[in-house]
Design a protein around this motif. Structure first.
Motif, mmCIF file in Angstrom:
data_model
loop_
_atom_site.group_PDB
_atom_site.id
_atom_site.type_symbol
_atom_site.label_atom_id
_atom_site.label_comp_id
_atom_site.label_asym_id
_atom_site.label_seq_id
_atom_site.Cartn_x
_atom_site.Cartn_y
_atom_site.Cartn_z
ATOM 1 N N MET A 1 0.864 -1.235 0.047
ATOM 2 C CA MET A 1 0.011 0.020 0.070
ATOM 3 C C MET A 1 0.809 1.275 -0.018
ATOM 4 N N VAL A 2 0.346 2.287 -0.585
ATOM 5 C CA VAL A 2 1.146 3.306 -0.719
ATOM 6 C C VAL A 2 0.521 4.374 0.070
ATOM 7 N N ASN A 3 1.331 5.181 0.857
ATOM 8 C CA ASN A 3 1.218 6.218 1.637
ATOM 9 C C ASN A 3 0.632 5.631 3.082
ATOM 10 N N LYS A 4 0.992 4.955 3.679
ATOM 11 C CA LYS A 4 0.489 4.151 4.789
ATOM 12 C C LYS A 4 0.942 5.282 5.829
ATOM 13 N N ARG A 5 2.063 5.943 5.835
ATOM 14 C CA ARG A 5 2.354 6.931 6.741
ATOM 15 C C ARG A 5 1.336 8.040 7.040
ATOM 16 N N GLY A 6 0.623 8.446 5.908
ATOM 17 C CA GLY A 6 -0.508 9.357 6.073
ATOM 18 C C GLY A 6 -1.549 9.073 6.830
ATOM 19 N N TRP A 7 -2.125 7.664 6.711
ATOM 20 C CA TRP A 7 -3.107 7.213 7.493
ATOM 21 C C TRP A 7 -2.933 7.142 9.002
ATOM 22 N N ILE A 8 -1.627 6.631 9.100
ATOM 23 C CA ILE A 8 -1.208 6.663 10.618
ATOM 24 C C ILE A 8 -1.275 8.039 11.486
ATOM 25 N N ARG A 9 -0.823 9.172 10.523
ATOM 26 C CA ARG A 9 -0.681 10.338 10.895
ATOM 27 C C ARG A 9 -2.385 10.977 11.330
ATOM 28 N N ILE A 10 -3.321 10.419 10.455
ATOM 29 C CA ILE A 10 -4.496 10.916 10.365
ATOM 30 C C ILE A 10 -5.123 10.218 11.735
ATOM 31 N N VAL A 11 -4.671 8.730 12.054
ATOM 32 C CA VAL A 11 -5.254 8.232 13.230
ATOM 33 C C VAL A 11 -4.668 8.888 14.511
ATOM 34 N N GLU A 12 -3.494 9.161 14.463
ATOM 35 C CA GLU A 12 -2.779 9.844 15.790
ATOM 36 C C GLU A 12 -3.442 10.970 16.140
ATOM 37 N N ALA A 13 -3.703 11.884 15.051
ATOM 38 C CA ALA A 13 -4.349 13.188 14.964
ATOM 39 C C ALA A 13 -5.687 12.891 15.855
ATOM 40 N N SER A 14 -6.641 12.057 15.299
ATOM 41 C CA SER A 14 -7.757 11.911 15.567
ATOM 42 C C SER A 14 -7.698 11.398 17.192
ATOM 43 N N ILE A 15 -6.712 10.623 17.598
ATOM 44 C CA ILE A 15 -6.806 10.197 18.887
ATOM 45 C C ILE A 15 -6.180 11.262 19.834
ATOM 46 N N ALA A 16 -5.308 12.161 19.349
ATOM 47 C CA ALA A 16 -4.927 13.391 20.238
ATOM 48 C C ALA A 16 -6.200 14.331 20.406
ATOM 49 N N ILE A 17 -7.001 14.322 19.548
ATOM 50 C CA ILE A 17 -8.065 15.530 19.616
ATOM 51 C C ILE A 17 -9.220 14.673 20.449
ATOM 52 N N LEU A 18 -9.325 13.506 20.393
ATOM 53 C CA LEU A 18 -10.239 12.744 21.390
ATOM 54 C C LEU A 18 -9.574 12.975 22.938
ATOM 55 N N ILE A 19 -8.450 12.916 22.818
ATOM 56 C CA ILE A 19 -7.917 12.831 24.421
ATOM 57 C C ILE A 19 -8.074 14.388 24.923
ATOM 58 N N ILE A 20 -7.642 15.400 24.087
ATOM 59 C CA ILE A 20 -7.777 16.542 24.596
ATOM 60 C C ILE A 20 -9.336 16.929 24.796
ATOM 61 N N ALA A 21 -10.150 16.512 23.844
ATOM 62 C CA ALA A 21 -11.351 17.029 24.146
ATOM 63 C C ALA A 21 -12.161 16.315 25.512
ATOM 64 N N SER A 22 -11.701 15.184 25.471
ATOM 65 C CA SER A 22 -12.263 14.556 26.774
ATOM 66 C C SER A 22 -11.785 15.202 28.038
ATOM 67 N N SER A 23 -10.429 15.475 28.037
ATOM 68 C CA SER A 23 -9.766 16.228 29.130
ATOM 69 C C SER A 23 -10.588 17.655 29.343
ATOM 70 N N VAL A 24 -10.839 18.463 28.284
ATOM 71 C CA VAL A 24 -11.559 19.733 28.363
ATOM 72 C C VAL A 24 -13.046 19.177 29.029
ATOM 73 N N PHE A 25 -13.768 18.475 28.548
ATOM 74 C CA PHE A 25 -14.871 18.262 29.012
ATOM 75 C C PHE A 25 -15.031 17.803 30.636
#
Length: 145
Positions: A1-25
């Motif tokens: 597969m091409v550009n696996k690194r892009g998908w991993i960064r998207i997943v990492e960013a999504s998890i980071a957003i979830l952690i920050i949002a839950s902390s703020v909540f």
């Protein structure tokens, strides 16, 4: 597969957003102050203090409710000093504990925003007093419009 690194960064960013949002909540939920409170939590300590104060007890015991006499100013001042919120109003009644409707609120306050809260306490003389004539003090408290 091409550009696996892009998908991993998207997943990492999504998890980071979830952690920050839950902390703020979680933090926001702990900071919110519940504005609704039970007004009897204000009345009960006042009645406890009155019961422990010998001077106020004597004023209550010497009060004659049948004479149409005003509530002693010392008691009124004591209660008003303890009720510090400007949006609260109160009425004090002193009556004979055996008289059932003697401590009722005559008219429902027109400026009451919600219900009227009430609490009462029996005040009696000391053991050394020969005459036993207890009185009931009742405080009505409500929020004004």
């Amino acid at each position: 597969m091409v550009n696996k690194r892009g998908w991993i960064r998207i997943v990492e960013a999504s998890i980071a957003i979830l952690i920050i949002a839950s902390s703020v909540f979680i933090i926001y939920r702990g900071v919110v102050v519940n504005k609704e409170f039970d007004l009897t939590q204000i009345i009960t300590p006042i009645l406890e203090e009155i019961g422990k104060n010998i001077t106020l007890r004597e004023k209550i015991l010497s009060y004659q409710p049948s004479s149409g006499e005003e509530i002693p100013p010392e008691i009124r001042d004591f209660v008003s000093a303890r009720i510090k919120k400007p949006y609260l109003n109160y009425t004090i009644k002193i009556c004979d504990p055996n008289f059932l409707n003697g401590c009722a609120l005559e008219n429902y306050p027109e400026n009451a925003r919600s219900g009227v809260y009430a609490d009462e306490r029996i005040i009696s003389g000391t053991v050394t007093q020969k005459q036993f004539s207890p009185k009931k003090i009742k405080i009505f408290l409500w929020e004004m419009n």
